[in-house]
Design a protein around this motif. Sequence first.
Motif, PDB file in Angstrom:
ATOM      1  N   THR A   1       1.402   0.389 -13.319  1.00 52.20           N
ATOM      2  CA  THR A   1       1.212  -0.504 -12.181  1.00 52.20           C
ATOM      3  C   THR A   1       1.048  -1.948 -12.641  1.00 52.20           C
ATOM      4  O   THR A   1       1.604  -2.878 -12.049  1.00 52.20           O
TER       5      THR A   1
ATOM      6  N   ILE B   1      -3.378  -5.990  -5.986  1.00 52.11           N
ATOM      7  CA  ILE B   1      -4.480  -5.677  -5.071  1.00 52.11           C
ATOM      8  C   ILE B   1      -4.638  -4.178  -4.882  1.00 52.11           C
ATOM      9  O   ILE B   1      -5.750  -3.637  -4.960  1.00 52.11           O
ATOM     10  N   VAL B   2      -3.513  -3.494  -4.673  1.00 48.92           N
ATOM     11  CA  VAL B   2      -3.571  -2.036  -4.486  1.00 48.92           C
ATOM     12  C   VAL B   2      -4.082  -1.352  -5.738  1.00 48.92           C
ATOM     13  O   VAL B   2      -4.877  -0.401  -5.685  1.00 48.92           O
TER      14      VAL B   2
ATOM     15  N   ALA C   1      -6.095  -2.508  -7.887  1.00 49.37           N
ATOM     16  CA  ALA C   1      -7.507  -2.776  -8.113  1.00 49.37           C
ATOM     17  C   ALA C   1      -8.412  -2.020  -7.149  1.00 49.37           C
ATOM     18  O   ALA C   1      -9.636  -1.993  -7.334  1.00 49.37           O
ATOM     19  N   MET C   2      -7.845  -1.432  -6.109  1.00 49.04           N
ATOM     20  CA  MET C   2      -8.667  -0.732  -5.098  1.00 49.04           C
ATOM     21  C   MET C   2      -9.105   0.638  -5.610  1.00 49.04           C
ATOM     22  O   MET C   2      -8.463   1.250  -6.426  1.00 49.04           O
TER      23      MET C   2
END
Length: 262
Positions: free
Chosen positions: A146, A258-259, A261-262
């Motif tokens: 990712t 962002i995804v 890191a979620m």
Amino acid sequence: MIHIFRPVRAFLARQRHPVVLFTYGLAVLAWLLLATRSVPMPGADMVMWISAPGMPEAMALSGGFLGVGLYLLVWGAMITAMMYPSSANAFRAYYEANRDTTSGRRKTAVVATMATYTLVWVLTGLVPLGVALVIPIATLTPGNWTILLAVTLLLLSAYQLTSLKRHHLDHCRSPERDFAGGTSGIPNAVRSGWRLALDSIGCCWALMALMIVVGSMNLLWMAALTVLISAEILAPGGERLAKGIGVLSGLGGIGVVIVGAM
């Protein structure tokens, strides 16, 4: 309305040129060979070899010199399938610029130009192999993959908005300037093919880098990128499309970060 469709009619008329049709025919043949997996590749008995990220490179490197050679053969078929549709009119332009000779010599010269163009692009296949030696994409964890995808999208975004991208795209859209200094003879044909290849690589390398990350032999990604590359080079608004791809790639890269890191 007539003025709107006039450029479209002129474009379609150019597609009937024998050199263009010949180039499109080679591209279709390459797509058929890839789709049917008729090009030999080490590990081709594995279903996932042609689509999994990093897998073709890993198989090629594990096969030694033979594996690398076969990988470059597949890469050449892929380049023919992806790049010939957007390069057909450049080859036609070279053929038409080469007027001061016989028909037979013109045909020989345009074939030499196409061969040089293809050979230069084939040698770029060594790049993903080199990347695979440093970053084994096939064995990356989902989290690391990712991160690599996000970095590649941001790199693509940054390059799409540079003056260097605009320079090479402009040359790809108007390839006649690459024929300056003469077109007749095999040496000039090789020189023209070299210049066309450098402009094509300079225009498209960032998009090709994305394909290496998502799967260098993934047919769906190949088809999608072929459409984007062809539209950039052939469509009336190709320059704006290139900038749009840059903006969307940047947003996509940020979204992946962002995804992840979620």
